[in-house]
Scaffold this motif. Sequence first.
Motif, PDB file in Angstrom:
ATOM      1  N   PRO A  79      23.560  16.031  30.565  1.00 13.47           N
ATOM      2  CA  PRO A  79      24.793  16.542  29.748  1.00 13.47           C
ATOM      3  C   PRO A  79      25.105  17.957  30.094  1.00 13.47           C
ATOM      4  O   PRO A  79      26.017  18.450  30.435  1.00 13.47           O
ATOM      5  CB  PRO A  79      24.526  16.334  28.326  1.00 13.47           C
ATOM      6  CG  PRO A  79      22.868  15.795  28.321  1.00 13.47           C
ATOM      7  CD  PRO A  79      22.631  15.493  29.677  1.00 13.47           C
ATOM      8  N   PHE A  80      23.866  18.778  30.460  1.00 18.17           N
ATOM      9  CA  PHE A  80      24.045  20.293  30.939  1.00 18.17           C
ATOM     10  C   PHE A  80      24.720  20.345  32.163  1.00 18.17           C
ATOM     11  O   PHE A  80      26.000  20.940  32.484  1.00 18.17           O
ATOM     12  CB  PHE A  80      22.775  20.632  30.991  1.00 18.17           C
ATOM     13  CG  PHE A  80      22.868  22.371  31.285  1.00 18.17           C
ATOM     14  CD1 PHE A  80      23.068  23.162  30.232  1.00 18.17           C
ATOM     15  CD2 PHE A  80      22.682  22.735  32.652  1.00 18.17           C
ATOM     16  CE1 PHE A  80      22.933  24.653  30.415  1.00 18.17           C
ATOM     17  CE2 PHE A  80      22.996  24.147  32.819  1.00 18.17           C
ATOM     18  CZ  PHE A  80      22.929  25.011  31.951  1.00 18.17           C
ATOM     19  N   ALA A  81      24.342  19.501  33.463  1.00 18.53           N
ATOM     20  CA  ALA A  81      25.175  19.419  34.519  1.00 18.53           C
ATOM     21  C   ALA A  81      26.647  18.974  34.353  1.00 18.53           C
ATOM     22  O   ALA A  81      27.578  19.538  34.983  1.00 18.53           O
ATOM     23  CB  ALA A  81      24.357  18.742  35.540  1.00 18.53           C
ATOM     24  N   GLU A  82      26.905  17.897  33.684  1.00 14.21           N
ATOM     25  CA  GLU A  82      28.058  17.549  33.377  1.00 14.21           C
ATOM     26  C   GLU A  82      29.062  18.520  32.886  1.00 14.21           C
ATOM     27  O   GLU A  82      30.175  18.469  33.080  1.00 14.21           O
ATOM     28  CB  GLU A  82      28.166  16.310  32.361  1.00 14.21           C
ATOM     29  CG  GLU A  82      27.337  14.953  33.411  1.00 14.21           C
ATOM     30  CD  GLU A  82      28.389  14.650  34.474  1.00 14.21           C
ATOM     31  OE1 GLU A  82      29.564  14.562  34.688  1.00 14.21           O
ATOM     32  OE2 GLU A  82      27.602  14.315  35.732  1.00 14.21           O
ATOM     33  N   ALA A  83      28.487  19.322  31.843  1.00 12.59           N
ATOM     34  CA  ALA A  83      29.038  20.231  31.009  1.00 12.59           C
ATOM     35  C   ALA A  83      29.601  21.467  32.060  1.00 12.59           C
ATOM     36  O   ALA A  83      30.797  21.816  31.914  1.00 12.59           O
ATOM     37  CB  ALA A  83      28.361  20.907  29.814  1.00 12.59           C
ATOM     38  N   VAL A  84      28.693  21.593  32.821  1.00 11.04           N
ATOM     39  CA  VAL A  84      28.937  22.907  33.895  1.00 11.04           C
ATOM     40  C   VAL A  84      30.102  22.290  34.913  1.00 11.04           C
ATOM     41  O   VAL A  84      31.011  23.136  35.113  1.00 11.04           O
ATOM     42  CB  VAL A  84      27.493  23.329  34.710  1.00 11.04           C
ATOM     43  CG1 VAL A  84      28.028  24.009  35.706  1.00 11.04           C
ATOM     44  CG2 VAL A  84      26.741  23.891  33.846  1.00 11.04           C
ATOM     45  N   LYS A  85      30.030  21.073  35.190  1.00 11.15           N
ATOM     46  CA  LYS A  85      31.055  20.520  35.989  1.00 11.15           C
ATOM     47  C   LYS A  85      32.536  20.570  35.468  1.00 11.15           C
ATOM     48  O   LYS A  85      33.376  21.103  35.907  1.00 11.15           O
ATOM     49  CB  LYS A  85      30.753  19.290  36.349  1.00 11.15           C
ATOM     50  CG  LYS A  85      31.666  18.638  37.609  1.00 11.15           C
ATOM     51  CD  LYS A  85      31.320  17.009  37.784  1.00 11.15           C
ATOM     52  CE  LYS A  85      29.940  16.820  38.401  1.00 11.15           C
ATOM     53  NZ  LYS A  85      29.563  15.412  38.855  1.00 11.15           N
ATOM     54  N   SER A  86      32.591  20.307  34.004  1.00 12.42           N
ATOM     55  CA  SER A  86      33.714  20.337  33.203  1.00 12.42           C
ATOM     56  C   SER A  86      34.190  21.727  33.144  1.00 12.42           C
ATOM     57  O   SER A  86      35.475  21.954  33.144  1.00 12.42           O
ATOM     58  CB  SER A  86      33.355  19.242  31.986  1.00 12.42           C
ATOM     59  OG  SER A  86      34.664  19.476  31.341  1.00 12.42           O
ATOM     60  N   ALA A  87      33.319  22.517  32.960  1.00 12.97           N
ATOM     61  CA  ALA A  87      33.818  23.861  32.769  1.00 12.97           C
ATOM     62  C   ALA A  87      34.171  24.673  33.704  1.00 12.97           C
ATOM     63  O   ALA A  87      35.340  25.242  33.954  1.00 12.97           O
ATOM     64  CB  ALA A  87      32.633  24.614  32.391  1.00 12.97           C
ATOM     65  N   THR A  88      33.542  24.324  35.003  1.00 12.28           N
ATOM     66  CA  THR A  88      34.121  24.743  36.349  1.00 12.28           C
ATOM     67  C   THR A  88      35.726  24.025  36.651  1.00 12.28           C
ATOM     68  O   THR A  88      36.517  24.919  36.952  1.00 12.28           O
ATOM     69  CB  THR A  88      33.281  24.298  37.429  1.00 12.28           C
ATOM     70  OG1 THR A  88      31.793  24.795  37.116  1.00 12.28           O
ATOM     71  CG2 THR A  88      33.848  24.886  38.742  1.00 12.28           C
ATOM     72  N   THR A 115      31.319  19.869  24.045  1.00 12.78           N
ATOM     73  CA  THR A 115      30.906  18.859  23.466  1.00 12.78           C
ATOM     74  C   THR A 115      29.426  18.345  24.278  1.00 12.78           C
ATOM     75  O   THR A 115      28.503  18.282  23.700  1.00 12.78           O
ATOM     76  CB  THR A 115      31.791  17.757  23.427  1.00 12.78           C
ATOM     77  OG1 THR A 115      32.993  17.986  22.691  1.00 12.78           O
ATOM     78  CG2 THR A 115      31.222  16.552  22.688  1.00 12.78           C
ATOM     79  N   LEU A 116      29.596  18.504  25.327  1.00 13.08           N
ATOM     80  CA  LEU A 116      28.596  18.188  26.451  1.00 13.08           C
ATOM     81  C   LEU A 116      27.362  19.186  26.057  1.00 13.08           C
ATOM     82  O   LEU A 116      25.996  18.557  26.171  1.00 13.08           O
ATOM     83  CB  LEU A 116      28.689  17.949  27.891  1.00 13.08           C
ATOM     84  CG  LEU A 116      29.678  16.763  28.311  1.00 13.08           C
ATOM     85  CD1 LEU A 116      30.244  16.889  29.429  1.00 13.08           C
ATOM     86  CD2 LEU A 116      28.619  15.434  28.187  1.00 13.08           C
ATOM     87  N   MET A 117      27.693  20.519  26.162  1.00 10.44           N
ATOM     88  CA  MET A 117      26.792  21.383  25.833  1.00 10.44           C
ATOM     89  C   MET A 117      26.061  21.302  24.642  1.00 10.44           C
ATOM     90  O   MET A 117      24.810  21.511  24.384  1.00 10.44           O
ATOM     91  CB  MET A 117      27.301  22.840  25.983  1.00 10.44           C
ATOM     92  CG  MET A 117      27.489  23.385  27.512  1.00 10.44           C
ATOM     93  SD  MET A 117      25.844  23.491  28.216  1.00 10.44           S
ATOM     94  CE  MET A 117      26.431  24.093  29.823  1.00 10.44           C
ATOM     95  N   ASN A 118      26.888  20.846  23.707  1.00 11.74           N
ATOM     96  CA  ASN A 118      25.996  20.678  22.364  1.00 11.74           C
ATOM     97  C   ASN A 118      25.257  19.610  22.084  1.00 11.74           C
ATOM     98  O   ASN A 118      24.477  19.169  21.335  1.00 11.74           O
ATOM     99  CB  ASN A 118      27.173  20.350  21.248  1.00 11.74           C
ATOM    100  CG  ASN A 118      27.854  21.768  20.618  1.00 11.74           C
ATOM    101  OD1 ASN A 118      27.156  22.866  20.874  1.00 11.74           O
ATOM    102  ND2 ASN A 118      29.008  22.060  20.538  1.00 11.74           N
ATOM    103  N   SER A 119      25.414  18.630  23.262  1.00 14.15           N
ATOM    104  CA  SER A 119      24.596  17.212  23.274  1.00 14.15           C
ATOM    105  C   SER A 119      23.151  17.475  24.136  1.00 14.15           C
ATOM    106  O   SER A 119      22.401  16.407  24.145  1.00 14.15           O
ATOM    107  CB  SER A 119      25.358  16.118  23.754  1.00 14.15           C
ATOM    108  OG  SER A 119      25.617  16.413  25.231  1.00 14.15           O
ATOM    109  N   VAL A 120      22.970  18.548  24.713  1.00 18.98           N
ATOM    110  CA  VAL A 120      21.868  18.842  25.470  1.00 18.98           C
ATOM    111  C   VAL A 120      20.568  18.692  24.342  1.00 18.98           C
ATOM    112  O   VAL A 120      20.363  19.345  23.367  1.00 18.98           O
ATOM    113  CB  VAL A 120      21.840  20.311  26.005  1.00 18.98           C
ATOM    114  CG1 VAL A 120      20.408  20.561  26.805  1.00 18.98           C
ATOM    115  CG2 VAL A 120      22.939  20.112  27.122  1.00 18.98           C
ATOM    116  N   LYS A 133      26.456  28.537  25.817  1.00 18.83           N
ATOM    117  CA  LYS A 133      27.620  28.375  26.615  1.00 18.83           C
ATOM    118  C   LYS A 133      28.391  27.324  25.521  1.00 18.83           C
ATOM    119  O   LYS A 133      29.772  27.447  25.806  1.00 18.83           O
ATOM    120  CB  LYS A 133      27.188  27.364  27.806  1.00 18.83           C
ATOM    121  CG  LYS A 133      26.857  28.292  28.772  1.00 18.83           C
ATOM    122  CD  LYS A 133      27.679  29.324  29.496  1.00 18.83           C
ATOM    123  CE  LYS A 133      26.966  30.131  30.465  1.00 18.83           C
ATOM    124  NZ  LYS A 133      28.044  30.988  30.886  1.00 18.83           N
ATOM    125  N   ALA A 134      28.141  26.581  24.776  1.00 16.13           N
ATOM    126  CA  ALA A 134      28.812  25.822  23.894  1.00 16.13           C
ATOM    127  C   ALA A 134      29.813  26.670  23.122  1.00 16.13           C
ATOM    128  O   ALA A 134      31.122  26.403  22.995  1.00 16.13           O
ATOM    129  CB  ALA A 134      28.138  24.930  22.959  1.00 16.13           C
TER     130      ALA A 134
END
Length: 150
Positions: A79-88, A115-120, A133-134
Amino acid sequence: MGLTSVSKPQGKRIYKQPSARSHSFPLRYLQLPAFILTGLGIALAFYFGVKHLPLAPQTETFLPTVTPSLSAPIVQSDPFAEAVKSATTAAQLAQVAKTSSDWQLVAQQWQTAATLMNSVPSDRVQFNLARQKAVEYEKNFQYARKNAEK
């Protein structure tokens, strides 16, 4: 080499060995070439030593054959990597967003990232950073949503 007598103020004599440096070639002239040769020797030993090391014998490894099931796909997400990808993606889209629909897409990406950052999970190393970051992504989401309403 003999002993040299040195007189003390009280009349006693002390015998000392003459200094080894007084009659020999100064060693400081040999230090730099010795250092260079040592470094060169180490570099050559490493270069030729690594190239010619014997390789470990290769053994056959038998891995079990896994047949993926169509009913339950195996997905290990980060979820952290996916969140970074979405934020980018959101940040890149925000640079060129002009219309309301552009900003809606930007807002959607920021919301997904938050949402993804909150799911880490709390046992992950990135947990504290993910929480920070969330909050940041939530602010960016609010900003993009306001621009989408204009």
